[in-house]
Design a protein around this motif. Structure first.
Motif, mmCIF file in Angstrom:
data_model
loop_
_atom_site.group_PDB
_atom_site.id
_atom_site.type_symbol
_atom_site.label_atom_id
_atom_site.label_comp_id
_atom_site.label_asym_id
_atom_site.label_seq_id
_atom_site.Cartn_x
_atom_site.Cartn_y
_atom_site.Cartn_z
ATOM 1 N N GLN A 128 0.749 -1.267 -0.081
ATOM 2 C CA GLN A 128 -0.076 -0.002 0.089
ATOM 3 C C GLN A 128 0.830 1.097 0.104
ATOM 4 O O GLN A 128 0.710 2.118 0.822
ATOM 5 C CB GLN A 128 -0.883 0.119 1.180
ATOM 6 N N ILE B 11 -0.674 5.050 -0.111
ATOM 7 C CA ILE B 11 -1.271 5.370 1.099
ATOM 8 C C ILE B 11 -0.258 5.680 2.029
ATOM 9 O O ILE B 11 -0.456 6.936 2.892
ATOM 10 C CB ILE B 11 -2.425 4.244 1.509
ATOM 11 N N PHE C 230 -10.866 4.425 5.827
ATOM 12 C CA PHE C 230 -10.173 3.223 4.999
ATOM 13 C C PHE C 230 -11.052 2.223 4.466
ATOM 14 O O PHE C 230 -11.860 1.498 5.207
ATOM 15 C CB PHE C 230 -9.210 2.619 6.027
ATOM 16 N N THR D 57 -6.480 -6.404 3.323
ATOM 17 C CA THR D 57 -5.547 -5.581 2.458
ATOM 18 C C THR D 57 -4.664 -4.515 3.336
ATOM 19 O O THR D 57 -3.971 -3.606 2.762
ATOM 20 C CB THR D 57 -6.352 -4.734 1.486
ATOM 21 N N LYS E 168 -6.058 -2.551 6.200
ATOM 22 C CA LYS E 168 -6.747 -1.565 6.961
ATOM 23 C C LYS E 168 -6.551 -1.309 8.408
ATOM 24 O O LYS E 168 -6.169 -0.194 8.769
ATOM 25 C CB LYS E 168 -8.284 -1.371 6.408
ATOM 26 N N THR F 259 -3.015 -0.433 9.148
ATOM 27 C CA THR F 259 -2.540 0.878 8.703
ATOM 28 C C THR F 259 -3.310 1.926 9.871
ATOM 29 O O THR F 259 -2.448 2.775 10.383
ATOM 30 C CB THR F 259 -2.953 1.288 7.444
ATOM 31 N N PHE G 36 -8.101 0.976 -0.238
ATOM 32 C CA PHE G 36 -7.088 0.093 -0.056
ATOM 33 C C PHE G 36 -7.271 -1.017 -1.191
ATOM 34 O O PHE G 36 -8.334 -1.636 -1.138
ATOM 35 C CB PHE G 36 -6.835 -0.560 1.202
#
Ligand code: ZN
Length: 554
Positions: free
Chosen positions: A21, A24, A43, A49, A51, A54, A175
């Motif tokens: 990612q 982002i 998100f 993925t 989220k 993060t 994402f």
């Protein structure tokens, strides 16, 4: 080692460790460096993925006492507590569990209080789309006037279910699925670190099954490590995940491509005995047909296929047993079947019937003719194989009869179902192709039609110059029962329609009868667009694979 342990172990502790990612991460680190962190983030993206990872990294970074270039230090008091999950000012709410009513009420009461130990209070609301309307309203009021010491991070797999009033107050990050090559390398690295040997086939299969989600990939890897004693093979991944292993699937594809009906049924029964779920088997078949189609049509197709080199070679070999059109039909037919299986109490029978139907049509017309009782349609097919015996021109009228007969006989053998329509159509198309061929090949017949047509046009032009223009764009294709069949390209629809009006038709028939020396009628129709069908196969392929495909020159 349990799944949770392996996933926990590889949970990223800084943005560097976050997989796949990059865009982002860059934006967030930039905001952190410039101290321009928003009060609310959304998100969105499919599961696994990154989220939540993060969100936790961002929560840690805004509370880190020694942040460096947007990265948390992982050494200060706050970072250490956050890594140990004992930090008071990061509050996680799972909206899916009880739809968040109590939590949001609680949130509204406590939000005015300052952080207990950190710099910023961070609320992470997972699956935020599950909140009730009441909870959304409460959340909205908070988002309208957020206290300076609070950051909201909302995460969701279904952003379309979130009210616009909420969306408009959040900075949104989508994402994307993690690209296969990155996912594969990461799984490989984790596997090596765990001391597990993983074959290339197993890695490819795990990557494919992860579907762009790292969490699912690691979970599968973990299960495989637990159940293996050394090397993880493709077969083992297949067994753990319940999918069909390559070899068994290839055998089934071979029998389908070879048109071997009884062998196909045997292989299918074998797969069922092995306990494969019908839904998974269907997915695997679709994937296989898609891969074979790609390899046949797209340059460098192997770049787009998640399979071992060995499997790709097999796909190429087996793909040669099918035409592009057949492969496309299989992809579509199985795709349609997928939606029907959900509502069926006998999905195994539906799939079997589809296989039987598909394989039967692969056999072509010759088997049909030998198996089925002699009907009018069958007789015409036989005649068409030896055109010199049949001096009589074959008109479109007879073709229609033949088509009906083919359809009729299909109903007798296998119950008609909408899902099989694709294959029925193919039989019909083939019937038309086979049966119209002799018309163009039989020189005498063609000569007669052309001679009559040319004489007619010449006379018509002189006698009826106002009707003539509507006929000159047509093409005489056959004579049958004193009818002249005239075919038009679709771009001459206007000419055909005008030519069919009473006045112009009467003029044409009068002149035609004169020229032929007997009463004759005209039948105006559209051409069978064979060329167009070929083009549309490529268009359909583009529909499936997107615009990036480059077709192999044939
Ligand atoms: Zn720190």
């Amino acid at each position: 080692m349990s799944y949770l342990a392996l996933y926990r172990k590889w949970r990223p502790v800084d943005f560097k460790g976050l997989v796949g990612q990059d865009a982002i991460v860059r934006t967030l680190k930039n905001a952190l460096t410039k101290e321009r962190v928003s009060h609310a983030y959304l998100f969105s993206g499919v599961r696994g993925t990154g989220k939540t990872s993060t969100a936790k990294l961002l929560a840690k970074a805004v509370n880190c006492l020694n942040i460096q270039d947007g990265e948390p230090c992982n050494q200060c008091e706050n970072c250490v507590k956050i890594n140990e999950d004992i930090f008071m000012d990061i509050i996680e709410i799972d909206a899916a569990s009880n739809r968040g009513i109590d939590e949001i009420r609680d949130l509204r009461e406590k939000i005015k209080f300052h952080p207990v130990e950190g710099k910023v209070k961070v609320y992470i609301i997972d699956e935020v789309h599950m909140l009730t309307g009441e909870a959304f309203n409460a959340l909205l009021k908070t988002l309208e006037e957020p206290p300076g010491h609070v950051v909201f991070i909302l995460a969701t797999t279904e952003p379309q279910k979130i009210p616009l009033t909420i969306l408009s107050r959040c900075q949104r990050f989508d994402f994307h699925k993690i690209p296969n090559d990155i996912l594969k390398n990461h799984l490989k690295m984790i596997g090596e670190d765990s001391g597990a040997e993983i074959t290339e086939e197993a890695l490819n299969l795990m990557t494919k099954l992860a579907g762009g989600g790292l969490r699912d990939g690691i979970s599968l890897l973990d299960q495989c490590i637990t159940s293996s004693d050394g090397t993880i093979t493709g077969e083992q991944v297949a067994a753990v995940s319940g999918i069909v292993d390559d070899e068994t699937l290839m055998n089934l594809l071979k029998t389908i491509g070879g048109g071997a009906l009884s062998e196909t049924i045997r292989e299918y029964e074998l797969l069922k005995e092995k306990g494969k779920s019908i839904g998974q088997l269907l997915k695997d078949l679709m994937e296989a047909f898609k891969n074979m189609l790609l390899l046949k049509t797209v340059k460098d197709a192997s770049n787009y296929i998640m399979a071992s080199e060995e499997a790709i070679i097999k796909y190429q070999e087996i793909g040669n047993l099918f035409s592009k059109k057949d492969l496309l039909k299989w992809v579509y037919t199985l795709g349609e079947l997928e939606s029907q299986l959900k509502y069926s109490t006998h999905p195994d029978i539906l799939l079997e019937v589809t296989l039987v139907k598909g394989v039967s049509s692969e056999l072509g017309e010759e088997i049909k003719a030998s198996v089925e009782p002699k009907k009018e349609g069958t007789i015409i097919v036989e005649k068409s194989i030896v055109p010199e015996v049949n001096a009589e021109p074959i008109s479109p009228v007879k073709v229609e009869t033949a088509v009906e007969a083919v359809e009729g006989s299909t109903e007798v053998t296998i119950e008609e179902r909408p899902i099989e329509a694709e294959f029925v159509e193919e039989e019909v198309e083939e019937a038309i192709v086979v049966m119209t061929e002799p018309v163009s090949e039989a020189v005498i017949v063609e000569g007669d039609v052309i001679a009559l047509w040319e004489s007619f046009l010449e006379a018509f032009k002189k006698a009826k110059p106002l009707s003539y223009p509507f006929y000159v764009e047509g093409e005489a294709v056959a004579i049958e029962d004193n009818k002249l069949f005239i075919a038009y390209d679709e771009k001459y629809t206007f000419h055909k329609e005008r030519g069919e009006t009473d006045k112009h038709r009467a003029n044409a028939e009068a002149i035609l009868s004169q020229v032929a020396g007997k009463p004759m009628k005209v039948v105006l129709q559209f051409q069978v667009a064979e060329v167009k069908k070929e083009v549309s196969v490529e268009d359909k392929i583009k529909d499936i694979f997107g615009e990036y495909v480059t077709f192999i020159d044939s």
